[in-house]
Design a protein around this motif. Structure first.
Motif, short mmCIF file in Angstrom:
data_model
loop_
_atom_site.label_atom_id
_atom_site.label_comp_id
_atom_site.label_asym_id
_atom_site.label_seq_id
_atom_site.Cartn_x
_atom_site.Cartn_y
_atom_site.Cartn_z
N THR A 199 -42.74 -26.73 -19.86
CA THR A 199 -41.35 -26.79 -20.33
C THR A 199 -40.58 -27.90 -19.62
O THR A 199 -39.81 -28.64 -20.25
N HIS A 200 -40.78 -28.01 -18.33
CA HIS A 200 -40.07 -29.04 -17.54
C HIS A 200 -40.49 -30.44 -17.97
O HIS A 200 -39.65 -31.35 -18.10
N LYS A 253 -43.91 -28.74 -28.48
CA LYS A 253 -44.85 -28.16 -27.51
C LYS A 253 -46.26 -28.11 -28.09
O LYS A 253 -47.25 -28.45 -27.41
N ASP A 254 -46.38 -27.69 -29.36
CA ASP A 254 -47.70 -27.62 -29.99
C ASP A 254 -48.31 -29.01 -30.14
O ASP A 254 -49.53 -29.18 -29.94
N ARG A 255 -47.52 -30.02 -30.48
CA ARG A 255 -48.05 -31.37 -30.64
C ARG A 255 -48.53 -31.94 -29.30
O ARG A 255 -49.58 -32.60 -29.24
N ILE A 256 -47.79 -31.68 -28.22
CA ILE A 256 -48.20 -32.19 -26.91
C ILE A 256 -49.48 -31.51 -26.43
O ILE A 256 -50.38 -32.16 -25.87
N LEU A 257 -49.59 -30.21 -26.64
CA LEU A 257 -50.82 -29.50 -26.25
C LEU A 257 -52.02 -29.99 -27.07
O LEU A 257 -53.14 -30.11 -26.54
N LEU A 258 -51.78 -30.27 -28.35
CA LEU A 258 -52.87 -30.79 -29.17
C LEU A 258 -53.27 -32.18 -28.70
O LEU A 258 -54.48 -32.51 -28.61
N LEU A 259 -52.30 -33.02 -28.36
CA LEU A 259 -52.62 -34.37 -27.88
C LEU A 259 -53.35 -34.32 -26.54
O LEU A 259 -54.18 -35.20 -26.25
N GLU A 260 -53.06 -33.34 -25.73
CA GLU A 260 -53.78 -33.20 -24.45
C GLU A 260 -55.27 -32.98 -24.70
O GLU A 260 -56.13 -33.59 -24.03
#
Length: 290
Positions: A199-200, A253-260
Motif C-alpha cells: 500500500t505504501h 494493486k492487481d496490475r502491479i502484482l501481476l507485473l511483479e
C-alpha cells in the motif's frame, strides 16, 4: 640237494634259480629280486629276473620340422616434421573413443552483445531517442521513489536493473512504465531484504506520477478545503493519494502484482545482481589513500 645245517631245499628245475640258463654274467646284481616263500616244512628262495635294459647307444634322431620363413620386419615410422601446420589446415579427425559419450547437460547461456536495434519498442513504432528518453525519465522516477520510501541505495540500483531487463524483452507500448517501475521497486526491496508495504509503495508512486497535476488539484481544491474546514469536516484522503478502499486502488494493486510476476518470469528468476558500486568505492578509497 639237501643242506642238513639249514634245512632248506633248492629246486634244480626252477627257472628262477637256474641262473646259468639265462646267463648269470649278463644279469646285473641290481636286476635280481629275492622272494622268500615260507612253508611249515621248508623254505626256499627264488630269484626273478627283470626285463633286459634298453639297448645302449644314441637315441634315434627325429626329423627336423620344416623351417618357417622369418617374419617381415616392420618399417620404421616416417620422421616427424618439426614445422608447424599451416594456419588454414583442417584439424585432424578425432580419435574414436570406446567410452560412451556423457549425457547432455542443460544448455548454457551464452552472453551476447546488446543490440539496441533489436529492442521490442523499436519494432512497435518508437524511435531510439524516444526509447532512451523513456528509460532515463523512469530511472529518475525510481530514484525519487526510493528516496521517499527510504530504500537503501542497493535496492534502488537493483530496481533500475530489473526495469531495464524487463523492457529489453517487452515494449513500452505494452505495459505502463510507471506501474512497471513500482513493481520493480517492490521486488527489489524484497530481494535486498528491505521490504516495504504494498500500500505504501503504491501510494508514493502514484503521488510522484501525478506530481505535475498536484499543484492544479491543490488550487482547485483550495476553496473546497477551506469550506470543509470551516464546517468542521476534514478530507478523508490527502491530496495526491488514492483511497485504499476505492476501485481505482484495487485495480492498480492487481496490475502491479501481476507485473511483479511478469518481471520474475522475464528475468528467469535471476535475482542475484552484482553492482559495480562496491568495487568503485574501494578503488576511490585506495586512490585517496595513496
Amino acid at each position: 640237494m639237501t643242506d642238513d645245517n639249514f634245512g632248506t631245499r633248492t629246486h634244480p628245475t626252477d627257472t628262477t634259480t637256474n641262473t646259468s640258463l639265462l646267463g648269470a654274467s649278463l644279469i646285473p646284481a641290481s636286476a635280481t629280486r629275492t622272494h622268500t616263500h615260507t612253508h611249515p616244512s621248508l623254505a626256499y628262495t627264488s630269484v626273478m629276473s627283470q626285463p633286459p635294459p634298453p639297448p645302449s647307444g644314441p637315441p634315434p634322431s627325429r626329423p627336423n620340422p620344416p623351417s618357417r620363413p622369418p617374419p617381415p620386419r616392420s618399417q620404421p615410422p616416417p620422421p616427424r616434421s618439426s614445422r608447424p601446420p599451416p594456419p588454414n589446415a583442417a584439424p585432424p579427425p578425432p580419435k574414436p573413443s570406446s567410452q560412451p559419450p556423457p549425457p547432455p547437460g542443460p544448455p548454457r547461456r551464452v552472453p551476447h552483445a546488446f543490440d539496441e536495434s533489436q529492442l521490442p519498442s523499436l519494432r512497435h513504432g518508437l524511435t531510439t531517442a524516444q526509447e532512451r528518453d523513456k528509460r532515463r525519465r523512469t530511472c529518475r522516477f525510481i530514484e525519487e521513489a526510493g528516496r521517499v520510501l527510504k530504500l537503501p541505495r542497493v535496492a534502488v540500483a537493483t530496481a533500475m536493473v530489473l526495469f531495464h531487463r524487463f523492457y529489453a524483452k517487452h515494449s513500452f507500448t505494452e505495459h505502463d512504465r510507471f506501474e512497471a517501475a513500482a513493481a520493480a521497486l517492490l521486488l527489489a526491496a524484497k530481494t535486498e531484504e528491505s521490504p516495504k508495504k504494498l500500500t505504501h509503495v503504491i501510494q508514493e508512486c502514484h503521488r510522484l506520477k501525478n506530481r505535475g497535476l498536484q499543484k492544479q488539484k491543490e488550487v482547485m481544491a483550495g476553496a473546497a478545503a477551506t469550506a470543509a474546514a470551516a464546517a468542521g469536516r476534514n478530507s478523508p484522503v490527502p491530496i495526491g493519494y488514492l483511497d485504499t478502499k476505492g476501485e481505482e486502488f484495487a485495480k492498480l494493486k492487481d496490475r502491479i502484482l501481476l507485473l511483479e510476476r511478469v518481471i520474475l518470469h522475464t528475468i528467469g528468476f535471476e535475482l542475484s545482481i552484482d553492482h559495480p558500486y562496491k568495487f568503485l568505492v574501494e578503488q576511490v578509497k585506495k586512490n585517496a589513500c595513496c
